[in-house]
Scaffold this motif. Structure first.
Motif, PDB file in Angstrom:
ATOM      1  N   ILE A  47      -1.385   4.849  -2.749  1.00  0.00           N
ATOM      2  CA  ILE A  47      -0.579   3.644  -2.977  1.00  0.00           C
ATOM      3  C   ILE A  47      -1.466   2.549  -3.564  1.00  0.00           C
ATOM      4  O   ILE A  47      -1.062   1.797  -4.443  1.00  0.00           O
ATOM      5  N   LYS A  48      -2.682   2.480  -3.075  1.00  0.00           N
ATOM      6  CA  LYS A  48      -3.622   1.490  -3.593  1.00  0.00           C
ATOM      7  C   LYS A  48      -3.847   1.676  -5.099  1.00  0.00           C
ATOM      8  O   LYS A  48      -3.858   0.710  -5.855  1.00  0.00           O
ATOM      9  N   LEU A  80       8.483   1.216   1.066  1.00  0.00           N
ATOM     10  CA  LEU A  80       9.064   2.452   1.583  1.00  0.00           C
ATOM     11  C   LEU A  80       8.577   3.616   0.735  1.00  0.00           C
ATOM     12  O   LEU A  80       8.629   3.565  -0.495  1.00  0.00           O
ATOM     13  N   ILE A  81       8.077   4.636   1.396  1.00  0.00           N
ATOM     14  CA  ILE A  81       7.637   5.844   0.716  1.00  0.00           C
ATOM     15  C   ILE A  81       8.666   6.930   1.002  1.00  0.00           C
ATOM     16  O   ILE A  81       8.840   7.335   2.157  1.00  0.00           O
ATOM     17  N   ASN A  82       9.374   7.340  -0.031  1.00  0.00           N
ATOM     18  CA  ASN A  82      10.488   8.280   0.141  1.00  0.00           C
ATOM     19  C   ASN A  82      11.404   7.809   1.272  1.00  0.00           C
ATOM     20  O   ASN A  82      11.776   8.567   2.163  1.00  0.00           O
ATOM     21  N   GLU A  89       3.357   6.224   7.149  1.00  0.00           N
ATOM     22  CA  GLU A  89       2.803   7.168   6.176  1.00  0.00           C
ATOM     23  C   GLU A  89       1.360   6.872   5.794  1.00  0.00           C
ATOM     24  O   GLU A  89       0.825   7.479   4.869  1.00  0.00           O
ATOM     25  N   GLY A  90       0.742   5.916   6.468  1.00  0.00           N
ATOM     26  CA  GLY A  90      -0.651   5.629   6.158  1.00  0.00           C
ATOM     27  C   GLY A  90      -0.867   4.446   5.239  1.00  0.00           C
ATOM     28  O   GLY A  90      -1.978   4.222   4.754  1.00  0.00           O
ATOM     29  N   GLU A  91       0.212   3.706   4.971  1.00  0.00           N
ATOM     30  CA  GLU A  91       0.139   2.490   4.156  1.00  0.00           C
ATOM     31  C   GLU A  91      -0.597   2.713   2.830  1.00  0.00           C
ATOM     32  O   GLU A  91      -0.285   3.667   2.120  1.00  0.00           O
ATOM     33  N   GLU A  92      -1.580   1.859   2.536  1.00  0.00           N
ATOM     34  CA  GLU A  92      -2.215   1.897   1.214  1.00  0.00           C
ATOM     35  C   GLU A  92      -2.935   3.224   0.939  1.00  0.00           C
ATOM     36  O   GLU A  92      -3.177   3.568  -0.211  1.00  0.00           O
TER      37      GLU A  92
ATOM     38  N   MET B   1       0.393  14.370   6.510  1.00  0.00           N
ATOM     39  CA  MET B   1       0.674  14.398   7.952  1.00  0.00           C
ATOM     40  C   MET B   1       2.117  14.825   8.180  1.00  0.00           C
ATOM     41  O   MET B   1       2.989  14.600   7.344  1.00  0.00           O
ATOM     42  N   ALA B   2       2.358  15.439   9.321  1.00  0.00           N
ATOM     43  CA  ALA B   2       3.718  15.865   9.626  1.00  0.00           C
ATOM     44  C   ALA B   2       4.583  14.649   9.867  1.00  0.00           C
ATOM     45  O   ALA B   2       4.136  13.696  10.494  1.00  0.00           O
ATOM     46  N   PRO B   3       5.809  14.672   9.351  1.00  0.00           N
ATOM     47  CA  PRO B   3       6.671  13.501   9.532  1.00  0.00           C
ATOM     48  C   PRO B   3       6.977  13.264  11.009  1.00  0.00           C
ATOM     49  O   PRO B   3       7.214  14.205  11.758  1.00  0.00           O
TER      50      PRO B   3
END
Ligand SMILES: [Zn+2]
Ligand SMILES: [Zn+2]
Lengths: 111, 397
Positions: A47-48, A80-82, A89-92, B1-3
């Protein structure tokens, strides 16, 4: 997923802007982009990386600080990622995958 | 990672991380919980009565759009028996409201609610474009804000409606608490935390059902329910949120998301220590709502957050405090009792009043010019109008 890191092909993704952010991107809400799969140092695009690309290639408005502040997505902008909150989701540091949709929405405008 | 999986249903993929408690929720569970919490606020604060006619202050923006959607849903789900109407204000800013009014019209169709649009020109004889022509861009948010607050009430009155709900959210309330804390204005801080404004003396009651809803969740609710809303910066205050209390709130949220509700709760707790102040809040604690005039409300409601205190506000605040100090005499005892009953350590908090001790008693009356409820002879809107009209007269000469 590190195997593809060295692959210098492109990743197709879609990016959407909403909540007023589209004003900064030529009033266009939806973009289909093709990003390098890896950064210059060979690490996978995140994302970064995307944000760096957006600042360099896409943003037309001089008020970049309405999108990025001190090198990070401005607080008050949701990512939002997907369709999932990027905080899940781990941000950046989330590593972009082919077909991902990244959605930026500002909460900062009047309601 | 798993959702991650939803913490409630444990089957669907989590899409939302709640700022207030970090709970990971799927879309369906999030929407249900968001609505349930607004329902809880409505019930515990006794916001409505069956058969009540309620006007939703509708700007076409995210907050009022979500408010309209949620109220429609809850009204049907829980049988509130409310008669809901959309009420829109047209400030007369070319190119600003045109599109957002289209959005409100679409909302009216989607939610099957009647829509009433009231213009500044018909209420005040001035559009905002004309105000800006006269006074320039500086300070016009003050005019816009004062006019808007009355406009909703007056519009409601025209419709024979005595209750207006607005889309003010937890971020708005937290921002107001912070701004008043920074100003050292605890009385105003306490009023700003109230969920209901206006009382039997005012013709129109105001309330904020989304008071405990995070702005983030409001945006996510709109997104996941695919609600149509309109966003634009007010063209007269594009810089409104830069370097503002709002910016600070958002930064705090990034570091510690629960900050926003913590500030709201802190504001409510401080409110209980201020003479004559409201406590409001979630009615679970059995608190009472304090009367105050709608014009005391500070939150900008869509015009950015930098709107300063309106001219005359200082005097009005002082007048009110004189009155409140007298009425508040038993309060400190009550607070002490409450604390004792909760088995909390006894504390003494000095209350600093910036004003001198009470000398006269102010009676809440009506504006001499327009009849609107006001603690002063002439209300804020009429005071501003007087100045504007003088300017217009000068220009004409
Ligand atoms: Zn669920
Ligand atoms: Zn008046």
């Amino acid at each position: 997923m590190g195997d593809s890191a060295a692959d210098d092909s492109k990743i197709p993704i879609t990016v959407d802007f909403s909540g007023g952010l589209e004003i900064l991107f030529s009033n266009q809400r939806h973009y289909a982009l093709s990003l390098p799969a890896a950064d210059k140092d060979g690490s996978p695009s995140t994302i970064k990386s995307l944000v760096g690309y957006l600042l360099k290639e896409l943003i037309k408005d001089p008020r970049q600080d309405l999108f990025v502040l001190d090198g990070h997505i401005r607080p008050g902008i949701l990512v939002l990622i997907n369709n999932a909150d990027w905080e899940l989701e781990g941000e950046e540091d989330y590593e972009l995958q082919a077909g991902d949709n990244i959605f930026f929405v500002s909460t900062l405008h009047g309601g | 990672m798993a959702p991650a999986l939803c913490a409630v249903c444990k089957t669907a993929r989590a899409l939302i991380k709640r700022p207030k408690n970090h709970a990971k929720l799927c879309k369906t569970c999030f929407i249900t919980i968001f609505e349930d919490e607004v329902h809880h606020t409505i019930i515990s604060s006794k916001l409505f009565f069956p058969g009540e006619k309620v006007a939703i202050g509708a700007s076409g923006g995210k907050d009022s759009t979500v408010l309209a959607s949620v109220l429609k849903t809850l009204n049907e789900r829980h049988g509130y028996g409310l008669d809901l109407v959309l009420l829109s204000i047209d400030e007369g800013i070319k190119g600003y409201r045109d599109d957002s009014l289209e959005t409100v019209k679409k909302n009216a169709i989607d939610y099957d609610m009647p829509l009433k649009v009231v213009g500044y020109d018909e209420l005040y004889g001035w559009t905002m474009d004309q105000v800006v022509e006269t006074i320039g861009k500086k300070g016009n948010c003050t005019y816009c804000g004062v006019f808007r607050r009355q406009a909703l009430d007056r519009g409601a009155k025209m419709l024979g409606i005595k209750h207006v709900v607005t889309g003010h959210n937890a971020d708005d309330v937290a921002e107001t608490v912070l701004m008043n804390l920074l100003r050292g204005d605890l009385p105003r801080l306490s009023r700003s935390t109230s969920i209901i404004t206006g009382d039997s003396r005012s013709e129109v009651k105001r309330s904020k059902p989304l008071k405990y809803s995070y702005e983030k969740e409001i945006v996510l609710y709109a997104h996941h329910k695919k609600l149509l809303y309109f966003t634009t910066e007010c063209i007269y205050s594009p810089e409104a949120f830069r370097g503002s209390a709002r910016g600070l709130i958002k930064q705090l949220e990034r570091v510690r998301p629960s900050s926003i509700l913590d500030i709201v709760r802190s504001g409510e707790d401080m409110a209980r220590l201020v003479p004559g102040a409201s406590s409001s809040g979630c009615g679970c604690k059995g608190k009472e709502d304090a009367p105050l005039t709608a014009e005391e409300e500070e939150v900008g409601g869509g015009c950015g957050s930098s709107a300063g205190r309106p001219p005359g506000g200082e005097m009005a605040a002082m007048d009110r405090q004189l009155r409140e100090n007298e009425e508040a005499e038993g309060l400190e005892i009550d607070v002490a009792k409450t604390m004792a009953s909760k088995q909390e350590p006894k504390r003494e908090l000095p209350i600093r009043n910036s004003n001198s001790k009470p000398t006269t008693q102010q009676v809440l009356g009506n504006c001499r010019l327009c009849g609107y409820m006001s603690s002063q002879d002439i209300c804020q809107a009429c005071t501003l109008l007087e100045g504007l009209n003088k300017n217009r007269a000068q220009i004409q000469i």
